[in-house]
Scaffold this motif. Structure first.
Motif: not given
Length: 178
Positions: A107-127
């Motif tokens: 679960w620690r690795r899973g939570l870590f990956y999910c938190v890292l994924a959030v930045v990928c969806f920010l509208p100002s920098v996302s592709t």
């Protein structure tokens, strides 16, 4: 009346005592989840690095490219940890530090990956490719959280040493047989 939770004791079999635990797959199809999770993690790593290279070519998305390159390093260490352990072994200070990385699982690795994924969806920098990398990171995180439910812990039993009586084997004689 006090109940006995050892079913073999009531049938005349020797009494059993709990000796520890083993982990078994909860369902028969769970044995494939480890391979699926590992393969999906490796594919996710390559998608993250590909999205980083793609984002570096855009002026507005360059921060996302740098971010994806940076997070690709811990994802690489986590996904290829077993291979690095084979090469490194367990001796040495670097190997002891790396054992901390290998303990970062479930679960620690899973939570870590999910938190890292959030930045990928920010509208100002996302592709578009950055969002694909975010989806893969999030899905990989969900697979690692699911690892907590893949196996179940069951107790193991051994014959109770205090209940075992030594009896002569059939066909053996206690006399000298002269």
């Amino acid at each position: 009346m006090q109940g006995n939770n050892n079913p073999s004791a009531s049938r005349g079999a020797p009494a059993m005592t709990e000796s520890g635990y083993i982990y078994i797959n909860r369902y028969s199809w769970c044995k494939y989840l480890s391979y699926i999770r590992t393969g999906f993690g490796i594919v996710t790593l390559f998608i993250v690095w590909s999205a980083a290279i793609d984002a570096l070519f855009g002026i507005t998305s360059a921060p996302l490219g740098v971010y994806l390159l940076v997070i690709g390093i811990p994802v690489f260490l986590l996904e290829f940890g077993k291979i690095i352990r084979l090469c490194c072994g367990t001796n040495g200070s670097l190997c002891q530090v790396f054992s901390i990385v290998l303990d970062f699982d479930r679960w620690r690795r899973g939570l870590f990956y999910c938190v890292l994924a959030v930045v990928c969806f920010l509208p100002s920098v996302s592709t578009a490719y950055g969002k694909v990398a975010g989806c893969f990171l999030f899905a990989c995180g969900v697979l690692y959280v699911g690892k907590c439910f893949q196996k179940k812990k069951i107790p193991t039993y051994i014959p109770d040493p205090s209940q075992i009586t030594s009896s002569p084997l059939p066909g053996s004689s206690t006399s000298a047989g002269f």
